[in-house]
Write an enzyme that holds these catalytic residues in place. Structure first.
Site, short mmCIF file in Angstrom:
data_model
loop_
_atom_site.label_atom_id
_atom_site.label_comp_id
_atom_site.label_asym_id
_atom_site.label_seq_id
_atom_site.Cartn_x
_atom_site.Cartn_y
_atom_site.Cartn_z
N ASP A 208 20.26 -49.04 -64.44
CA ASP A 208 21.60 -49.55 -64.17
C ASP A 208 22.33 -49.55 -65.52
O ASP A 208 21.69 -49.44 -66.57
CB ASP A 208 21.50 -50.97 -63.60
N ASP B 128 25.75 -51.65 -66.28
CA ASP B 128 26.36 -52.95 -66.57
C ASP B 128 25.33 -54.06 -66.52
O ASP B 128 24.67 -54.26 -65.50
CB ASP B 128 27.48 -53.23 -65.56
#
Length: 216
Positions: A9, A11
C-alpha cells in the site's frame, strides 16, 4: 510454493499521508459548509476517489458534484506534495531490501496522479513492476479488486503474494484477495481489532520488514 511477489500500500505505509489527507479534506469540507463527523477519517481510509468524493459531496454536505470535489481536493494534495513528500522512516530502505528478493507491486487508494507524483519525487518508481489505483478498478478497499488486479499484472497467484498494509480497509482488502497480510499500522490511525486480526504479522516500523518476516 511460498511468496513470489510483495505488494505495498502507499498511504500510511510508504508515506505519512493520512494526516495530510485529513487536513486537506477536513479544510475543504469546512470551507464548503459541510460537517466533518467523528468517524469520517476512519471511513475515508481505503476509499477510492469516486467513493470518497461522493461521500464528501453527499453525506458530509459539501454540495459540489463528486467530480468537482475530487478535482479540487486532488489539486490541493498535489500542491502539498509539491512542497515535499512525507516519506515514512525506513520506507525507501524497506522497498530496496524487499525488491532484491521479489517483484513488487503497489495497490493504492490514491488517484493515479498522486501515485505518480509520490513515486516520481521519491525515486521509488524504479522498484515497482506494477502500480494500480483503486480508481482503475471497479471497487475500492475493502473489496479485493485492486490487489487481485496487481497480482494478475505481476503474473502471480494472489495466494503466493504478501501485502503490506496499515488501515482497516486495506487489511481487509488484501486478506479478501487471499494474500499473506503484513500489518504496519500507524499509531495515529489504529485499525479495527478484527481487521488487525487478519494479519499474519504485525510490525511497528518498516525496519522490521525483512524477507524472513515476510516468509516466516
Amino acid at each position: 510454493m511460498g511468496i513470489t511477489a510483495v505488494v505495498f500500500d502507499m498511504d500510511g505505509v510508504l508515506i505519512d499521508s493520512e494526516p495530510v489527507w485529513e487536513l486537506v479534506r477536513r479544510g475543504y469540507v469546512a470551507e464548503k459548509g459541510g460537517r466533518w463527523l467523528p468517524d469520517t477519517q476512519q471511513r475515508l481510509m481505503g476509499m477510492s476517489t469516486g467513493e470518497w468524493s461522493t461521500y464528501l459531496s453527499g453525506e458530509l454536505g459539501v454540495g459540489e458534484p463528486p467530480e468537482t470535489v475530487a478535482r479540487e481536493v486532488i489539486e490541493r494534495m498535489s500542491e502539498r506534495y509539491a512542497e515535499g513528500v512525507p516519506v515514512l522512516p525506513g520506507a525507501v530502505e524497506a522497498v530496496q531490501r524487499i525488491c532484491e528478493h521479489w517483484p513488487l507491486g503497489l495497490a493504492s487508494s490514491s488517484p493515479r496522479a498522486l501515485i505518480d507524483t509520490v513515486l516520481g519525487r521519491t525515486g521509488l518508481i524504479e522498484y515497482f513492476s506494477v502500480t494500480f489505483s483503486t480508481e482503475e478498478v471497479d471497487r475500492g478497499k475493502p473489496a479485493p479488486d485492486v490487489y487481485l488486479t496487481v497480482a494478475t499484472f505481476l503474473r502471480q497467484r494472489p495466494s503466493d503474494c504478501a501485502a503490506v498494509e496499515d488501515s482497516s480497509n486495506g487489511l481487509r482488502s488484501a486478506h479478501a484477495a487471499g494474500m499473506r497480510v503484513i500489518a504496519a499500522p500507524r499509531p495515529e490511525y489504529p485499525p479495527a481489532s478484527d481487521a488487525l486480526g487478519l494479519a499474519a504479522k504485525v510490525i511497528s516500523g518498516l525496519d522490521e520488514l525483512t524477507p524472513g518476516l515476510i516468509t516466516g
